[in-house]
Motif scaffolding. Structure first.
Motif, PDB file in Angstrom:
ATOM      1  N   GLN A  98      39.233  48.120  34.816  1.00 34.90           N
ATOM      2  CA  GLN A  98      39.420  46.896  34.958  1.00 34.90           C
ATOM      3  C   GLN A  98      39.429  46.355  36.357  1.00 34.90           C
ATOM      4  OE1 GLN A  98      41.168  48.727  32.912  1.00 34.90           O
ATOM      5  NE2 GLN A  98      41.385  47.767  30.777  1.00 34.90           N
ATOM      6  N   GLY A  99      39.785  47.482  37.263  1.00 34.17           N
ATOM      7  CA  GLY A  99      40.212  47.335  38.676  1.00 34.17           C
ATOM      8  C   GLY A  99      41.238  48.180  39.100  1.00 34.17           C
ATOM      9  N   TYR A 100      41.757  48.260  40.300  1.00 31.83           N
ATOM     10  CA  TYR A 100      42.750  49.105  40.560  1.00 31.83           C
ATOM     11  C   TYR A 100      43.917  48.763  40.273  1.00 31.83           C
ATOM     12  CZ  TYR A 100      45.055  53.158  43.137  1.00 31.83           C
ATOM     13  OH  TYR A 100      45.363  54.181  43.325  1.00 31.83           O
ATOM     14  N   PRO A 101      44.856  49.575  39.540  1.00 31.86           N
ATOM     15  CA  PRO A 101      46.172  48.959  39.129  1.00 31.86           C
ATOM     16  C   PRO A 101      46.781  48.197  40.400  1.00 31.86           C
ATOM     17  CG  PRO A 101      45.729  51.333  38.449  1.00 31.86           C
ATOM     18  CD  PRO A 101      44.813  51.119  39.373  1.00 31.86           C
ATOM     19  N   ALA A 158      43.474  38.943  32.278  1.00 34.55           N
ATOM     20  CA  ALA A 158      42.677  38.248  33.548  1.00 34.55           C
ATOM     21  C   ALA A 158      42.627  39.149  34.639  1.00 34.55           C
ATOM     22  CB  ALA A 158      43.999  36.958  34.126  1.00 34.55           C
ATOM     23  N   GLY A 159      41.490  39.098  35.523  1.00 30.27           N
ATOM     24  CA  GLY A 159      41.065  39.949  36.437  1.00 30.27           C
ATOM     25  C   GLY A 159      40.666  41.422  35.927  1.00 30.27           C
ATOM     26  N   VAL A 160      39.602  41.111  35.133  1.00 27.90           N
ATOM     27  CA  VAL A 160      39.189  42.424  34.370  1.00 27.90           C
ATOM     28  C   VAL A 160      37.849  42.660  34.926  1.00 27.90           C
ATOM     29  CG1 VAL A 160      38.224  43.593  32.257  1.00 27.90           C
ATOM     30  CG2 VAL A 160      40.469  42.209  32.206  1.00 27.90           C
ATOM     31  N   TRP A 161      37.542  43.558  35.699  1.00 27.20           N
ATOM     32  CA  TRP A 161      36.208  43.783  36.372  1.00 27.20           C
ATOM     33  C   TRP A 161      34.971  43.406  35.384  1.00 27.20           C
ATOM     34  CZ3 TRP A 161      34.437  44.073  41.119  1.00 27.20           C
ATOM     35  CH2 TRP A 161      33.112  44.274  41.328  1.00 27.20           C
ATOM     36  N   GLY A 162      33.931  42.525  35.504  1.00 22.80           N
ATOM     37  CA  GLY A 162      33.001  42.413  35.017  1.00 22.80           C
ATOM     38  C   GLY A 162      33.191  41.630  33.747  1.00 22.80           C
ATOM     39  N   TYR A 219      49.559  37.492  32.642  1.00 27.24           N
ATOM     40  CA  TYR A 219      48.419  37.720  32.908  1.00 27.24           C
ATOM     41  C   TYR A 219      48.256  39.421  32.848  1.00 27.24           C
ATOM     42  CZ  TYR A 219      48.661  33.156  34.752  1.00 27.24           C
ATOM     43  OH  TYR A 219      48.943  31.748  35.004  1.00 27.24           O
ATOM     44  N   VAL A 220      47.481  39.676  31.790  1.00 25.90           N
ATOM     45  CA  VAL A 220      47.293  41.152  31.530  1.00 25.90           C
ATOM     46  C   VAL A 220      46.129  41.733  32.659  1.00 25.90           C
ATOM     47  CG1 VAL A 220      46.496  43.057  29.931  1.00 25.90           C
ATOM     48  CG2 VAL A 220      48.026  40.698  29.332  1.00 25.90           C
ATOM     49  N   HIS A 221      46.578  43.145  33.314  1.00 24.46           N
ATOM     50  CA  HIS A 221      45.891  43.764  34.474  1.00 24.46           C
ATOM     51  C   HIS A 221      45.916  43.043  35.676  1.00 24.46           C
ATOM     52  CE1 HIS A 221      44.600  46.134  31.123  1.00 24.46           C
ATOM     53  NE2 HIS A 221      43.690  45.445  30.519  1.00 24.46           N
ATOM     54  N   ALA A 222      45.380  41.755  35.777  1.00 25.00           N
ATOM     55  CA  ALA A 222      45.220  41.077  37.042  1.00 25.00           C
ATOM     56  C   ALA A 222      44.948  41.935  38.067  1.00 25.00           C
ATOM     57  CB  ALA A 222      46.550  40.628  37.379  1.00 25.00           C
ATOM     58  N   ALA A 223      43.958  42.905  38.017  1.00 22.88           N
ATOM     59  CA  ALA A 223      43.337  43.617  38.887  1.00 22.88           C
ATOM     60  C   ALA A 223      42.159  42.567  39.306  1.00 22.88           C
ATOM     61  CB  ALA A 223      43.030  45.054  38.444  1.00 22.88           C
TER      62      ALA A 223
END
Ligand SMILES: [Zn+2]
Length: 494
Positions: free
Chosen positions: A296-299, A237-241, A263-267
């Motif tokens: 994916q987004g900033y940690p 969830a929250g993976v850019w693009g 929720y993995v990443h959540a960036a």
């Protein structure tokens, strides 16, 4: 128990024969990090393991007769680490995607080459990943297994996990079909009934799929299957693009955000999405190395800390990074602090006290994972807890002393080569820096066969191109301090 009994009862000896099943084990005289609420540091303490449990923690413990003794002096004893998101099947391609972005990863695995993986290739990757995990002191791994194109692939994944004495959770997934489709397959249902149990001790079960944000919410039936099976859902969830706030909102509106959801990443998520995650009790699996390289987004720890969302750590995939939570702890601290400094300096301010501490990332790597998995019996060393533990000790390393700040030592100084001994479920699986009874040669043969198969499937050109993405041109800026023939003639008139 008397002194003399204690002396008689312990034996200093090494090697696999010293640790038959059922023999109690005591680790003597280490610096113990029990990972309790007080974040205690117990210097010169022992940890006694009887059966699959921690029996006692403290100084100079009396032990049952016949207890095997491990000298932990100069070392750190801590709970086994827990990785809540690792695509273990991808370990067969270790390091291949070192220079990839997420886009190249998606093209390679999702669109082009993932379907070339046979059941034996999933077995090979999982086997090596499982050995790699326990070798690095990662005693529990969620196998985010999204390469299960058929039930035969799933059988292979489980066979591999069952053959290694680590603790695993199979998060069943399949990137080659929509979640509503494969979760409705009777063969999948039958497999789950035969081989998996959401409450399994050594092998748990989750469902792994992503939510695209399509307003029709095509993932709804898959969530319903998870609920029916009593299995938690883990989702990128929250993976850019790829995935974002729309998916979170759909899950929330349909009542599928639960305390078990990971929720993995959540960036790349809004404050509103973080509020929804926090309010429904779910947790975030942060893969800092992945987020930094893949995009994916900033940690997100710098953001989600202020939402009081529980955090666990993960390393995602060995196609880029190694299955090592020391590097995850280190990069997570660095990324969080880096962002804090960057933000403050952009505002003309100076950070004088960092918010994220070393003991917190050690807690995320242990207790955080246990919390995410609903396993209160893991992630800390107290009497009655499961005996999954790690001794970090390397007498040949100049980095092993002085041991002044044990949490800082774990997060910034230690590395996988310093993992001396590992116990899982009370069983010694690594001792004196070597895995016990592990057939690495067999794992290597399987991997070699898989690499050979994939290489021939892709062809030499495809294989080479996959590993070596084009490099965008770096524009070198004009530098006013550099003399060039052109400038010297133009600005200085020759
Ligand atoms: Zn992932």
């Amino acid at each position: 128990m008397s002194e003399s009994t204690q002396e008689r009862g312990t034996a200093r000896e090494g090697g696999p024969a010293a640790f038959p099943p059922g023999r109690p084990v005591v680790l003597r005289g280490g610096t113990v990090l029990p990972m309790d609420d007080a974040r205690s540091v117990l210097a010169g303490a022992d940890v006694l393991v009887v059966g699959d449990r921690v029996e006692a923690v403290g100084p100079e413990l009396p032990v049952p007769e016949g207890t095997a003794e491990i000298d932990a002096t100069g070392g750190i004893v801590m709970p086994g680490m827990i990785d809540t998101h690792r695509h273990m099947w991808q370990t067969a391609m270790r390091g291949y995607g070192a220079d990839w972005t997420l886009t190249q990863y998606f093209v390679w695995y999702y669109l082009e080459s993932g379907r070339h993986f046979r059941p034996e290739d999933v077995h090979a990757g999982n086997l090596l990943a499982a050995l790699e995990a326990i070798d690095a002191g990662v005693t529990t791994v969620v196998d985010w297994s999204h390469g299960l194109q058929t039930v035969d692939h799933a059988e292979a994944a489980v066979d591999a996990l069952r053959s290694v004495p680590g603790r695993f959770v199979l998060a069943y997934g399949n990137i080659q079909a929509p979640p509503a489709e494969w979760t409705a397959d009777p063969a999948f249902r039958d497999f789950v009934r035969r081989r998996l149990d959401p409450a399994g001790d050594m092998l748990g079960f989750q469902l792994a799929f992503d939510v695209t944000g399509d307003p029709a919410f095509p993932e709804k039936p898959a969530f319903e299957v998870a609920r029916e099976l009593g299995a938690a859902v883990t989702t990128h969830a929250g993976v850019w693009g790829a995935t974002g706030d729309d998916g979170i909102r759909l899950m929330y509106d349909h009542g599928f955000m639960t305390p078990q959801t990971v929720y993995v990443h959540a960036a790349s998520l809004s404050t509103d999405s973080y509020h929804r995650i926090a309010a429904t009790g779910g947790s975030v699996s942060v893969s800092t190395e992945s987020e930094q390289s893949a995009g994916q987004g900033y940690p997100p720890t710098w953001a989600i800390r202020s939402h009081a969302i529980p955090v666990s750590l993960s390393m995602d995939t060995s196609v880029w990074w190694s299955g090592d939570l020391f590097s995850a702890m280190r990069t997570t601290l660095g990324a969080d602090r880096s962002r804090e400094h960057l933000q403050a300096q952009a505002d003309g301010n100076t950070v004088t006290h960092v918010g994220l501490r070393a003991d917190e990332v050690v807690a995320w790597a242990t207790r955080g994972g246990a919390h995410a998995l609903g396993r209160d019996d893991l992630g800390s060393l107290q009497p009655g807890k499961k005996a999954d533990l790690v001794l970090i000790k390397n007498d040949h390393s100049p980095v092993s002393f002085p041991l002044l700040n044990p949490y800082g030592h774990v997060a910034f100084q230690a590395q996988r080569g310093d993992v001396h001994t590992v116990l899982v479920d009370g069983r010694v699986v690594k001792h004196e820096h070597r895995l016990v009874d592990a057939d690495l040669a067999a794992a290597r043969r399987e991997i070699e066969a898989t690499v050979e198969h994939l290489r021939s499937s892709l062809g030499e050109e495809g294989w080479r191109k996959g590993m070596n993405p084009d490099i965008p041109e770096t524009k070198i800026l004009d530098n006013p301090y550099t003399y060039t023939d052109y400038r010297s003639s133009a600005t200085h008139g020759g």
